[in-house]
Design an enzyme around this catalytic site. Sequence first.
Site, PDB file in Angstrom:
ATOM      1  N   SER A   1      -9.580  -3.121   2.421  1.00 38.62           N
ATOM      2  CA  SER A   1      -8.194  -3.263   2.882  1.00 38.62           C
ATOM      3  C   SER A   1      -7.789  -4.714   2.648  1.00 38.62           C
ATOM      4  O   SER A   1      -8.656  -5.606   2.630  1.00 38.62           O
ATOM      5  CB  SER A   1      -8.121  -2.950   4.385  1.00 38.62           C
ATOM      6  OG  SER A   1      -6.870  -3.307   4.923  1.00 38.62           O
TER       7      SER A   1
ATOM      8  N   TYR B   1     -10.974  -3.436  13.210  1.00 35.89           N
ATOM      9  CA  TYR B   1     -10.678  -2.944  11.854  1.00 35.89           C
ATOM     10  C   TYR B   1     -10.808  -4.078  10.836  1.00 35.89           C
ATOM     11  O   TYR B   1     -11.481  -3.945   9.809  1.00 35.89           O
ATOM     12  CB  TYR B   1      -9.257  -2.360  11.819  1.00 35.89           C
ATOM     13  CG  TYR B   1      -8.892  -1.769  10.482  1.00 35.89           C
ATOM     14  CD1 TYR B   1      -9.370  -0.524  10.093  1.00 35.89           C
ATOM     15  CD2 TYR B   1      -8.075  -2.461   9.586  1.00 35.89           C
ATOM     16  CE1 TYR B   1      -9.042   0.019   8.854  1.00 35.89           C
ATOM     17  CE2 TYR B   1      -7.745  -1.920   8.357  1.00 35.89           C
ATOM     18  CZ  TYR B   1      -8.224  -0.677   7.996  1.00 35.89           C
ATOM     19  OH  TYR B   1      -7.903  -0.145   6.766  1.00 35.89           O
TER      20      TYR B   1
HETATM   21  N1  LIG Z   1      -3.419   4.072   4.723  1.00 33.82           N
HETATM   22  C1  LIG Z   1      -3.437   2.749   4.679  1.00 33.82           C
HETATM   23  O1  LIG Z   1      -2.389   2.086   4.861  1.00 33.82           O
HETATM   24  C2  LIG Z   1      -4.713   2.013   4.360  1.00 33.82           C
HETATM   25  C3  LIG Z   1      -4.627   0.636   4.130  1.00 33.82           C
HETATM   26  C4  LIG Z   1      -5.776  -0.061   3.841  1.00 33.82           C
HETATM   27  C5  LIG Z   1      -6.992   0.577   3.787  1.00 33.82           C
HETATM   28  N2  LIG Z   1      -7.055   1.924   4.030  1.00 33.82           N
HETATM   29  C6  LIG Z   1      -8.385   2.540   3.976  1.00 33.82           C
HETATM   30  O2  LIG Z   1      -8.372   3.651   3.101  1.00 33.82           O
HETATM   31  C7  LIG Z   1      -9.326   4.617   3.548  1.00 33.82           C
HETATM   32  C8  LIG Z   1      -8.655   5.977   3.632  1.00 33.82           C
HETATM   33  O3  LIG Z   1      -7.569   5.886   4.533  1.00 33.82           O
HETATM   34  P1  LIG Z   1      -6.379   6.956   4.578  1.00 33.82           P
HETATM   35  O4  LIG Z   1      -5.166   6.189   4.944  1.00 33.82           O
HETATM   36  O5  LIG Z   1      -6.401   7.791   3.366  1.00 33.82           O
HETATM   37  O6  LIG Z   1      -6.848   7.775   5.889  1.00 33.82           O
HETATM   38  P2  LIG Z   1      -6.698   9.309   6.331  1.00 33.82           P
HETATM   39  O7  LIG Z   1      -5.492   9.924   5.707  1.00 33.82           O
HETATM   40  O8  LIG Z   1      -6.834   9.288   7.817  1.00 33.82           O
HETATM   41  O9  LIG Z   1      -8.003   9.997   5.715  1.00 33.82           O
HETATM   42  C9  LIG Z   1      -9.281   9.611   6.157  1.00 33.82           C
HETATM   43  C10 LIG Z   1     -10.324  10.520   5.550  1.00 33.82           C
HETATM   44  O10 LIG Z   1     -11.598  10.076   5.976  1.00 33.82           O
HETATM   45  C11 LIG Z   1     -12.248  11.137   6.692  1.00 33.82           C
HETATM   46  N3  LIG Z   1     -13.077  10.545   7.733  1.00 33.82           N
HETATM   47  C12 LIG Z   1     -12.684   9.832   8.812  1.00 33.82           C
HETATM   48  N4  LIG Z   1     -13.738   9.468   9.539  1.00 33.82           N
HETATM   49  C13 LIG Z   1     -14.838   9.954   8.903  1.00 33.82           C
HETATM   50  C14 LIG Z   1     -16.222   9.914   9.167  1.00 33.82           C
HETATM   51  N5  LIG Z   1     -16.727   9.317  10.257  1.00 33.82           N
HETATM   52  N6  LIG Z   1     -17.065  10.524   8.294  1.00 33.82           N
HETATM   53  C15 LIG Z   1     -16.585  11.142   7.202  1.00 33.82           C
HETATM   54  N7  LIG Z   1     -15.291  11.216   6.903  1.00 33.82           N
HETATM   55  C16 LIG Z   1     -14.421  10.626   7.750  1.00 33.82           C
HETATM   56  C17 LIG Z   1     -11.112  12.047   7.186  1.00 33.82           C
HETATM   57  O11 LIG Z   1     -11.497  13.404   7.414  1.00 33.82           O
HETATM   58  P3  LIG Z   1     -12.119  13.888   8.834  1.00 33.82           P
HETATM   59  O12 LIG Z   1     -11.228  13.327   9.893  1.00 33.82           O
HETATM   60  O13 LIG Z   1     -12.122  15.380   8.742  1.00 33.82           O
HETATM   61  O14 LIG Z   1     -13.496  13.328   8.879  1.00 33.82           O
HETATM   62  C18 LIG Z   1     -10.178  11.970   5.987  1.00 33.82           C
HETATM   63  O15 LIG Z   1     -10.629  12.811   4.946  1.00 33.82           O
HETATM   64  C19 LIG Z   1      -9.874   4.103   4.886  1.00 33.82           C
HETATM   65  O16 LIG Z   1     -11.106   3.449   4.675  1.00 33.82           O
HETATM   66  C20 LIG Z   1      -8.818   3.113   5.322  1.00 33.82           C
HETATM   67  O17 LIG Z   1      -9.324   2.113   6.172  1.00 33.82           O
HETATM   68  C21 LIG Z   1      -5.942   2.653   4.315  1.00 33.82           C
END
Ligand SMILES: NC(=O)c1ccc[n+]([C@@H]2O[C@H](COP(=O)([O-])OP(=O)(O)OC[C@H]3O[C@@H](n4cnc5c(N)ncnc54)[C@H](OP(=O)(O)O)[C@@H]3O)[C@@H](O)[C@H]2O)c1
Length: 261
Positions: free
Chosen positions: A144, A157
């Site tokens: 991130s 985080y």
């Molecule tokens: N969206 C943003 O603005 C943003 C910005 C910077 C970085 N990121 C990073 O990008 C990544 C994905 O984020 P996203 O925004 O796409 O989130 P999201 O839509 O909430 O998706 C998260 C995914 O990870 C899975 N997950 C969560 N906890 C888990 C665990 N303990 N074990 C295995 N799977 C798990 C969830 O499925 P289940 O809940 O079924 O496990 C889901 O498939 C993360 O690492 C996040 O920190 C996101």
Amino acid sequence: MTDTERRVAFVTGATSGIGLAVTELLARQGVAVFGVARGAESVRTMVKQLREEGLEVAGAVCDVTSPEQISKAVRAAVAEYGRIGILVNNAGRGGGGVTAEIEDSLWDDVIETNLNGTFRVTREVLSTGLMRDGDWGRIINIASTGGKQGVELAAPYSASKHGVIGFTKAVGKELAPTGITVNAVCPGYVETPMARRVRQGYAGHYGVSEREIQEKFNAKIPLGRYSTPEEVAGLVGYLTSDTAASITAQALNVCGGLGNY
Ligand SMILES: NC(=O)c1ccc[n+]([C@@H]2O[C@H](COP(=O)([O-])OP(=O)(O)OC[C@H]3O[C@@H](n4cnc5c(N)ncnc54)[C@H](OP(=O)(O)O)[C@@H]3O)[C@@H](O)[C@H]2O)c1
């Protein structure tokens, strides 16, 4: 390995947001993708929908905080498709609040999921996923911009994502002679279910509407908008290409200009 041989990817958090976009992009590029997440129903739906498009996708339930489940899922992926050449550590969660009030359980789960999960899945794929037996590999950790700069009210985080970037740089150097590259992709604000939960959290804290929070965030981003999951997946896809062979131990932003280093 040549471009004509089928490549195999292991993607964590493959059922939503960025991980789902990565899974779709890699599969459409001809990669066999084994995707994991905690929700059994969402894993089933993801696999079914992508297979209906004719894509080579399989999956399993795996919580990245569980060493046993990681071991089982990596073995299942190898049994299904063979040697894993691409690992995308994407599973992650948000988490924070006023630091003086943060419970151990929240701190521990954020670090356990985002940082320890990335380490444990990487170790498993390097040891039992057979990645080291080849001369080609790609490890991409979704960190991130919050892993390079502090995020207000998100100390656990931000700490976890700084850790992911440090881990990436160290393992990238370690594996450089092997043909395995290791990089972090650093999204800024990306429109996903997690982004909506984050906006709701800030709205609750400041006592304003979610729309006001979104407008405040948009105003901070030089491009004036959130990135899309597909824009983040695009960089992941590039990093898996042969042209990206000399990019390793880096942390690259996809953030509309939000992060500047
Ligand atoms: N969206 C943003 O603005 C943003 C910005 C910077 C970085 N990121 C990073 O990008 C990544 C994905 O984020 P996203 O925004 O796409 O989130 P999201 O839509 O909430 O998706 C998260 C995914 O990870 C899975 N997950 C969560 N906890 C888990 C665990 N303990 N074990 C295995 N799977 C798990 C969830 O499925 P289940 O809940 O079924 O496990 C889901 O498939 C993360 O690492 C996040 O920190 C996101």
